[in-house]
Write a protein that holds these residues in place. Structure first.
Motif, PDB file in Angstrom:
ATOM      1  N   LEU A  23      23.933 -29.658 -29.430  1.00 19.00           N
ATOM      2  CA  LEU A  23      23.641 -30.961 -28.841  1.00 19.00           C
ATOM      3  C   LEU A  23      24.886 -31.467 -28.129  1.00 19.00           C
ATOM      4  O   LEU A  23      25.971 -31.524 -28.717  1.00 19.00           O
ATOM      5  CB  LEU A  23      23.219 -31.969 -29.915  1.00 19.00           C
ATOM      6  N   SER A  24      24.718 -31.823 -26.851  1.00 20.27           N
ATOM      7  CA  SER A  24      25.796 -32.445 -26.085  1.00 20.27           C
ATOM      8  C   SER A  24      25.436 -33.906 -25.862  1.00 20.27           C
ATOM      9  O   SER A  24      24.394 -34.220 -25.281  1.00 20.27           O
ATOM     10  CB  SER A  24      25.972 -31.732 -24.737  1.00 20.27           C
ATOM     11  N   SER A  25      26.299 -34.805 -26.348  1.00 23.50           N
ATOM     12  CA  SER A  25      26.037 -36.233 -26.210  1.00 23.50           C
ATOM     13  C   SER A  25      27.360 -36.986 -26.172  1.00 23.50           C
ATOM     14  O   SER A  25      28.244 -36.737 -27.002  1.00 23.50           O
ATOM     15  CB  SER A  25      25.188 -36.731 -27.387  1.00 23.50           C
ATOM     16  N   VAL A  32      27.236 -34.165 -13.071  1.00 30.33           N
ATOM     17  CA  VAL A  32      28.139 -34.512 -14.165  1.00 30.33           C
ATOM     18  C   VAL A  32      28.249 -33.306 -15.095  1.00 30.33           C
ATOM     19  O   VAL A  32      27.236 -32.741 -15.516  1.00 30.33           O
ATOM     20  CB  VAL A  32      27.625 -35.730 -14.959  1.00 30.33           C
ATOM     21  N   LYS A  33      29.463 -32.922 -15.426  1.00 30.15           N
ATOM     22  CA  LYS A  33      29.692 -31.802 -16.329  1.00 30.15           C
ATOM     23  C   LYS A  33      29.543 -32.282 -17.766  1.00 30.15           C
ATOM     24  O   LYS A  33      30.284 -33.146 -18.226  1.00 30.15           O
ATOM     25  CB  LYS A  33      31.086 -31.219 -16.091  1.00 30.15           C
ATOM     26  N   GLU A  34      28.573 -31.716 -18.493  1.00 30.51           N
ATOM     27  CA  GLU A  34      28.247 -32.189 -19.838  1.00 30.51           C
ATOM     28  C   GLU A  34      29.021 -31.461 -20.936  1.00 30.51           C
ATOM     29  O   GLU A  34      29.190 -31.994 -22.032  1.00 30.51           O
ATOM     30  CB  GLU A  34      26.744 -32.026 -20.091  1.00 30.51           C
ATOM     31  N   VAL A  66      30.168 -32.108 -28.077  1.00 26.00           N
ATOM     32  CA  VAL A  66      29.222 -31.027 -28.334  1.00 26.00           C
ATOM     33  C   VAL A  66      29.279 -30.658 -29.810  1.00 26.00           C
ATOM     34  O   VAL A  66      30.362 -30.463 -30.370  1.00 26.00           O
ATOM     35  CB  VAL A  66      29.541 -29.788 -27.471  1.00 26.00           C
ATOM     36  N   GLN A  67      28.112 -30.584 -30.436  1.00 27.94           N
ATOM     37  CA  GLN A  67      28.064 -30.185 -31.840  1.00 27.94           C
ATOM     38  C   GLN A  67      27.013 -29.104 -32.042  1.00 27.94           C
ATOM     39  O   GLN A  67      25.952 -29.116 -31.424  1.00 27.94           O
ATOM     40  CB  GLN A  67      27.761 -31.381 -32.736  1.00 27.94           C
ATOM     41  N   ARG A  93      17.348 -38.180 -25.884  1.00 25.73           N
ATOM     42  CA  ARG A  93      17.996 -39.468 -25.639  1.00 25.73           C
ATOM     43  C   ARG A  93      18.835 -39.368 -24.368  1.00 25.73           C
ATOM     44  O   ARG A  93      18.336 -38.967 -23.327  1.00 25.73           O
ATOM     45  CB  ARG A  93      18.810 -39.891 -26.852  1.00 25.73           C
ATOM     46  N   SER A  94      20.120 -39.722 -24.437  1.00 25.96           N
ATOM     47  CA  SER A  94      20.973 -39.622 -23.248  1.00 25.96           C
ATOM     48  C   SER A  94      21.707 -38.289 -23.182  1.00 25.96           C
ATOM     49  O   SER A  94      22.506 -38.060 -22.271  1.00 25.96           O
ATOM     50  CB  SER A  94      22.003 -40.760 -23.245  1.00 25.96           C
TER      51      SER A  94
END
Length: 673
Positions: free
Chosen positions: A119-121, A66-68, A125-126, A86-87
């Motif tokens: 952070l990628s969630s 999966v491309k995050e 992305v932030q 987390r996820s």
């Protein structure tokens, strides 16, 4: 109409069967930084797809890629240091600054660049904060910025400096009970362990030393910690070091602060520490043994020492070398890659309960193995025809999770393993690339390739480092154009034991590896398909150095060369890595280093050369190419140059690799026509 159809048919056939171009050979997606989650079935990695870097993940049970992230530019900004949260995923984007505090910017972004934590969630992305080396403690992330430790609260999005201390901080390690944070305080000629206590907000230095401590590792119960200790060694660089003041493992009891030497290397060969290609060198196992690398037997192996007894035992006997090592989340076993049973490739093995199990073998190459929280094993892998991919290792099978799409593997040739002897008897290994369809009576131009390092080993397939993954693809492209290419694993490289790596008089101590350059040239001259007047050589960094030495000392053998950010004067290089080095304080050595450098032999340099260099190179100063061209001008040697503004040593832009290799091919096509 019939004529038009014939033309279209011919053109169509040409498009189908035409030789692939350089862009095609470099069109792979290179995975790296493979990371496994400790408590769940999940892995993550970074992909460099023609310079566009993104984060990917795969999760149990299917482990589908999966491309995050969704970055879309070849902008030269690296991604590294993945961390599960987390996820989502935390990662670092950007590279470290140079000595002047400037961040790499080969893309020439007018806004500049930095190094920051993201952070990628949930597909978003932030940017969290500037810094690197993130480490999680619940909802708080510890990290390093400008050599000091900070913490960032992932709930309220606030950052603060955790504490202020002298030195440059690194190697953050959180205790298993999460009450303490270990770190190494680097203070120039010494470095030692520090421990921060979260409960009473205090710092202690339990075992300060005049030596160099590194690689702290906690016991499972958080009541002890061990560090690797090496005596400060001001000896000069790029010379043979078979021995040193012995390294050791120190053990510190947290409750009373008492410390002791748990184990120390024997004097003699193997007493100088040489590390694994891993982020950690010490592994504290569930049975309270500490596993570490040592070259006692002349090969880089794993040894174990009990925290109770202090006597080391060999775990991986044989004439091979360990390279990558990772520990299972429950500390019960290790995964490693090595050239065990196959000196020309890397394969994955497992150490558990005092036994080695070979997990992979055959014609593939596997490295960077990891195990996730469900006990599933993964690695990166390639072959002679297939670029690097992400693999799942299960019950004798290797299943691909992620690989390059539409790569022209059918246009590649399988290199042959060759061995030849230098004039002084040293056996040299290499990989020979022969063009497809080469006829027995055909004479072709030929090239030698020298890797950099020099602590490297080229393999019979795509390499585990991106720099040499590019180089392997380039050698394949050169072979597709009709060049016979010999990639040379010269002395002072890795993979063949301590004495080969620490070869007598190598580098600045006498350039003994020039014997291998000549031996490789003779190998090509004696090959029945080589046109002996059309032999060139190329390489980068240390390989550029050997290219220059070949041209300067054997222009009668080598008709042309491409020197990519190569060494000109060892005295300059040593000072770049050791700022305290002053040539005038070491007159005998400085003269030997000078005589072992291309600068001392320019008066016999006659063959044309292409010089390539990025002017933000932190390894080989750009001044080396400036001085080289000045000397060549004085000797009226033909040269060409390609300068890459703001590019670093390991080119960050994919376009830089394209430009460099296209210039290389064009130069050889003209000089060896």
């Amino acid at each position: 109409m019939k004529a038009l159809l014939n033309v279209l048919f011919i053109c169509s056939g040409f498009l189908i069967f035409a030789q692939k171009g350089l862009d095609d050979f470099l069109s792979y997606s290179f995975p790296s930084h493979l990371k496994a989650a400790d408590h769940i079935g999940k892995i993550a990695w970074v992909v460099n797809e023609k310079g566009i870097r993104n984060v990917y993940s795969a999760q149990a049970p299917a482990y589908k890629a999966v491309k995050e992230t969704q970055y879309f530019l070849d902008d030269g900004i690296e991604i590294s240091q993945l961390l599960f949260y987390r996820s989502g995923l935390i990662f670092v984007r950007g590279s470290a600054p140079n000595k002047e505090g400037e961040f790499p910017n080969p893309y020439l972004d007018v806004k500049g660049t930095d190094q920051a934590i993201f952070l990628s969630s949930n597909k978003r992305v932030q940017k969290l904060t500037e810094g690197s080396e993130p480490l999680l403690r619940g909802e708080v992330m510890c990290f390093i910025n400008k050599g000091q430790i900070y913490e960032y609260n992932l709930t309220d999005k606030l950052a603060r400096q955790l504490f202020i201390t002298r030195g440059q901080i690194g190697s953050l390690r959180l205790s298993p009970d999460e009450n303490k944070l270990a770190f190494i305080s680097h203070r120039g000629d010494h470095a030692f362990l520090g421990i921060y206590d979260f409960n009473n907000q205090s710092i202690t230095y339990p075992d300060p030393t005049v030596d160099i401590d590194s690689d702290p590792v906690w016991s499972p119960e958080s009541d002890q910690i061990a560090v690797l200790r090496r005596p400060y060694d001001p000896r000069l660089m790029f010379i043979s070091k078979l021995t040193a003041q012995p390294f050791s493992i120190r053990l510190i009891n947290i409750e009373d602060g008492k410390s002791k030497t748990l184990w120390q290397a024997d004097e003699g060969e193997g007493s100088a520490f040489y590390g694994l290609s891993s982020g950690q060198q010490l592994f504290w196992m569930l049975n309270n043994e500490i596993i570490f690398p040592w070259e006692k037997e002349g090969w880089l192996h794993l040894y174990a020492v009990s925290t109770k007894e202090g006597k080391a035992k060999l775990l991986t006997p044989g004439n091979f070398e360990i390279q990558y090592v990772s520990q299972s989340p429950d500390r019960s076993f290790l995964l490693f890659s090595s050239n065990r049973g196959d000196l020309n490739r890397q394969h994955v093995g497992k150490w558990k309960d005092s036994k080695i199990t070979q997990i992979t073998k055959g014609k593939g190459i596997e490295w960077s193995p990891v195990s996730d929280g469900l006990g599933n094993n993964f690695a990166l892998g390639s072959s002679g025809l297939e670029p690097a991919a992400v693999k799942r290792l299960e019950q004798g099978k290797i299943n691909t999770i992620f690989s390059s799409e539409d790569y022209p593997s059918s246009d590649l040739t399988l290199p042959e393993a060759v061995v030849f002897s230098a004039a002084d008897g040293v056996k040299i290994h290499g990989q020979l690339f022969l063009p497809k369809g080469l006829k027995t009576d055909q004479k072709n131009p030929a090239l030698l390739f020298f890797h950099g390092g020099s602590r490297r080993q080229m393999l019979l397939g795509f390499h585990h480092r991106d720099y040499y993954h590019y180089a392997y693809a380039m050698n394949q492209y050169l072979a597709s154009k009709g060049y016979i290419v010999l990639s040379v694993n010269y002395r002072s490289g890795t993979g063949y034991g301590l004495k080969f790596r620490e070869a007598l008089n190598y580098g600045a101590g006498g350039n003994s590896e020039f014997n291998d350059v000549l031996a490789a040239g003779l190998f090509l001259q004696n090959h029945p398909n080589v046109e002996v007047t059309k032999i060139g050589l190329w390489g980068g960094s240390y390989g550029g150095y050997l290219t220059a030495m070949g041209l300067a000392r054997a222009s009668d053998m080598f008709a042309a060369g491409v020197d990519i950010h190569g060494v000109m004067n060892w005295n300059v290089i040593i000072k770049n890595f050791m700022p305290s080095y002053e040539a005038l304080e070491h007159p005998d050595f400085a003269k030997l280093a000078y005589d072992s450098s291309p600068i001392a032999h320019v008066d016999t340099w006659r063959s044309p050369v292409l010089l390539i260099h990025g002017d933000d190179d932190r390894n080989v100063p750009f001044s080396e190419s400036v001085d080289k061209i000045k000397a060549l001008r004085e000797e009226k040697v033909y040269y060409e140059q390609l300068v890459l503004p703001d590019e670093v040593h390991g080119f960050l832009l994919h376009q830089s690799w394209i430009d460099v290799y296209k210039a290389t091919v064009d130069f050889f096509d003209r000089m060896l026509e």
